[in-house]
Design a protein around this motif. Structure first.
Motif, PDB file in Angstrom:
ATOM      1  N   LEU A 154       5.168  -4.464   2.337  1.00 14.23           N
ATOM      2  CA  LEU A 154       4.925  -2.887   2.017  1.00 14.23           C
ATOM      3  C   LEU A 154       3.514  -2.843   1.506  1.00 14.23           C
ATOM      4  O   LEU A 154       2.698  -1.903   2.004  1.00 14.23           O
ATOM      5  N   ILE A 155       3.101  -3.643   0.477  1.00 17.16           N
ATOM      6  CA  ILE A 155       1.659  -3.348  -0.019  1.00 17.16           C
ATOM      7  C   ILE A 155       0.804  -3.756   1.022  1.00 17.16           C
ATOM      8  O   ILE A 155      -0.234  -3.388   0.937  1.00 17.16           O
ATOM      9  N   LYS A 156       1.143  -5.016   1.873  1.00 12.39           N
ATOM     10  CA  LYS A 156       0.095  -5.317   2.842  1.00 12.39           C
ATOM     11  C   LYS A 156      -0.359  -4.204   3.954  1.00 12.39           C
ATOM     12  O   LYS A 156      -1.440  -4.067   4.229  1.00 12.39           O
ATOM     13  N   ASP A 157       0.783  -3.410   4.191  1.00 11.27           N
ATOM     14  CA  ASP A 157       0.572  -2.343   5.204  1.00 11.27           C
ATOM     15  C   ASP A 157      -0.374  -1.247   4.581  1.00 11.27           C
ATOM     16  O   ASP A 157      -1.262  -0.720   5.065  1.00 11.27           O
ATOM     17  N   ALA A 158      -0.087  -0.999   3.222  1.00 13.36           N
ATOM     18  CA  ALA A 158      -0.819  -0.057   2.700  1.00 13.36           C
ATOM     19  C   ALA A 158      -2.177  -0.246   2.350  1.00 13.36           C
ATOM     20  O   ALA A 158      -3.128   0.678   2.561  1.00 13.36           O
ATOM     21  N   ILE A 159      -2.568  -1.439   2.138  1.00 14.41           N
ATOM     22  CA  ILE A 159      -4.132  -1.857   2.035  1.00 14.41           C
ATOM     23  C   ILE A 159      -4.644  -1.936   3.395  1.00 14.41           C
ATOM     24  O   ILE A 159      -5.577  -1.334   3.546  1.00 14.41           O
ATOM     25  N   LYS A 160      -3.792  -2.325   4.528  1.00 14.81           N
ATOM     26  CA  LYS A 160      -4.582  -2.194   5.693  1.00 14.81           C
ATOM     27  C   LYS A 160      -4.763  -0.560   6.232  1.00 14.81           C
ATOM     28  O   LYS A 160      -5.726  -0.356   6.767  1.00 14.81           O
ATOM     29  N   LYS A 161      -4.122   0.452   5.614  1.00 17.44           N
ATOM     30  CA  LYS A 161      -4.116   1.481   5.806  1.00 17.44           C
ATOM     31  C   LYS A 161      -5.274   2.244   4.909  1.00 17.44           C
ATOM     32  O   LYS A 161      -5.467   3.517   4.863  1.00 17.44           O
ATOM     33  N   GLY A 162      -5.980   1.297   4.184  1.00 13.60           N
ATOM     34  CA  GLY A 162      -6.986   1.896   3.245  1.00 13.60           C
ATOM     35  C   GLY A 162      -6.848   2.039   1.944  1.00 13.60           C
ATOM     36  O   GLY A 162      -7.545   2.649   1.061  1.00 13.60           O
ATOM     37  N   ALA A 163      -5.584   1.976   1.402  1.00 16.99           N
ATOM     38  CA  ALA A 163      -5.172   2.073  -0.200  1.00 16.99           C
ATOM     39  C   ALA A 163      -6.049   1.128  -0.894  1.00 16.99           C
ATOM     40  O   ALA A 163      -6.260   0.073  -0.552  1.00 16.99           O
ATOM     41  N   THR A 164      -6.804   1.728  -2.055  1.00 13.29           N
ATOM     42  CA  THR A 164      -7.559   0.764  -2.851  1.00 13.29           C
ATOM     43  C   THR A 164      -6.747   0.931  -4.391  1.00 13.29           C
ATOM     44  O   THR A 164      -7.311   0.056  -5.157  1.00 13.29           O
ATOM     45  N   ASN A 165      -5.911   1.895  -4.504  1.00 13.25           N
ATOM     46  CA  ASN A 165      -5.282   1.869  -5.857  1.00 13.25           C
ATOM     47  C   ASN A 165      -3.556   1.844  -5.381  1.00 13.25           C
ATOM     48  O   ASN A 165      -3.208   2.568  -4.720  1.00 13.25           O
TER      49      ASN A 165
END
Length: 395
Positions: free
Chosen positions: A117-128
């Motif tokens: 889930l975290i990996k996907d969030a990072i791919k979508k641009g999340a930095t926090n």
């Protein structure tokens, strides 16, 4: 009368929203003119995302991931694209409630699904990234989560290990791929609900592994595994976060987040109460009582649980708190330490646990009604610790 209602869920019977509804119904039966405000909150465990979504404009992102045993699962996290902030609830992919009772095994489960889930969030641009911890099925020290994000754990023979609790004691070498360096620009926050260290008598295994399906033998093995894993970390990464308060949260996932991703630990209760602007409400409104509660009030309640956080905040404003629970497993001394003077229990030993679970909504409503009716009649201004049945004979 003005009431503020801030309960946790009653795990296995009522969601936090359902508890709010029952408490509110009970209060309004006493006096329909009463003002009842409610806050959907969480201590960082189950219900974390729902509490966040009530206050922040977010998008629900669904992802193909895996459950604690590695079986395929579709789960979601929340994303605010404007602030590049993601909110992940560990229980959605790595939670105990995802498994049947016979499937639960602290030594064979992993947080790998949460890592996806975290990996996907990072791919979508999340930095926090805020990770709500609690309700976990594993005791893997965050090894699974780290594996999903680029770390590898190898045994003495050079074989790649499955990142589960049973393999903590087999880790000989920790490797990381090139993508791990990208994570340096990501700010991780472990939204924590407990103060336990990683291992030892008050650690992740000895306090929480039993409820995750671990036998006494498993618990001893996991505790030794956590200690050994930390020794490998000390040797290879020159870090030791094992006794940082809260490191043992979610089977040591908090430890893994801090060790592998330099996560900041923040209080789940404080974070969500501030997000819900509860301090502002208490400053600008006359509140006569705060009503809170959770499924079970016991010694763990004092380790950063929602009820404890509500009590601490209420004390700052000298507002009395009434707590209602499914089961009370704490003595008067324990409750005094927590600052709880009014505790109501819906469990009736003559009717058994299943009766309380199946009828929890009505029992909570009746319990609140009886308590505040008695208070209103001034026959009982405070209930020192106590079983609501003997005080009010609601059955």
């Amino acid at each position: 009368m003005n009431y503020l209602v801030i309960p946790d869920k009653f795990k296995g019977s009522l969601t936090a929203n359902e508890v709010i509804k029952s408490i509110t119904n009970g209060l309004q039966r006493v006096d329909k003119s009463s003002s009842v405000k409610s806050i959907l909150a969480s201590d960082g465990g189950d219900g974390f995302l729902e509490a966040v979504a009530c206050k922040i404009m977010v998008q629900k992102i669904y992802v193909d991931t895996v459950n604690p045993l590695g079986d395929k699962l579709r789960a979601y996290y929340l994303l605010n694209k404007d602030t590049k902030t993601a909110y992940v609830e560990l229980a959605k992919a790595s939670g105990l409630e995802l498994l049947k009772a016979k499937e639960r095994s602290a030594k064979n489960t992993s947080t790998f699904g949460t890592g996806l889930l975290i990996k996907d969030a990072i791919k979508k641009g999340a930095t926090n990234i805020y990770i709500g911890l609690g309700g976990s099925a594993s005791t893997d020290a965050g090894m699974g989560l780290a594996a999903a994000l680029g770390y590898s754990f190898v045994n003495e023979d050079g074989m790649l290990l499955n990142p589960i609790g049973d393999n903590l004691s087999k880790v000989f070498k920790i490797e990381r791929n090139a993508t791990v360096t990208i994570l340096n620009r990501i700010k991780f926050y472990a939204v924590n609900d407990v103060d336990n260290p990683l291992f030892g008598e008050n650690g992740a295994a000895k306090v929480y592994a039993k409820q995750k399906g671990a036998t006494e033998k498993d618990i001893e093995s996991l505790d030794k595994g956590l200690e050994y894993f930390n020794s490998v970390i000390k040797h290879s990464l020159l870090l030791d976060h094992s006794f940082v308060p809260g490191a043992g949260a979610a089977g040591g996932t908090a430890y893994g987040l801090k060790t592998f991703f330099n996560a900041e630990f923040i209080s789940g209760i404080k974070f969500l109460l501030e997000l819900a602007e509860v301090p502002k409400i208490l400053k600008s409104n006359k509140i006569d009582y705060i009503v809170t509660g959770e499924g079970k009030i016991d010694s763990q309640t004092n380790n950063g649980k929602l009820v404890k956080g509500v009590v601490d905040l209420a004390n700052q404003y000298n507002i009395p708190v009434v707590a209602i629970c499914g089961k009370l497993d704490a003595n008067e001394a324990d409750l005094n330490v927590m600052g709880l003077n009014n505790v109501l229990e819906i469990y009736n030993p003559k009717k058994g646990v299943n009766y309380s679970i199946n009828n929890a909504a009505k029992l909570v409503e009746d319990g609140i009604f009886n308590f505040f009716s008695a208070s209103r009649r001034k026959t009982q201004k405070k209930v020192k610790v106590s079983n609501i049945f003997t005080k009010f004979n609601i059955f």
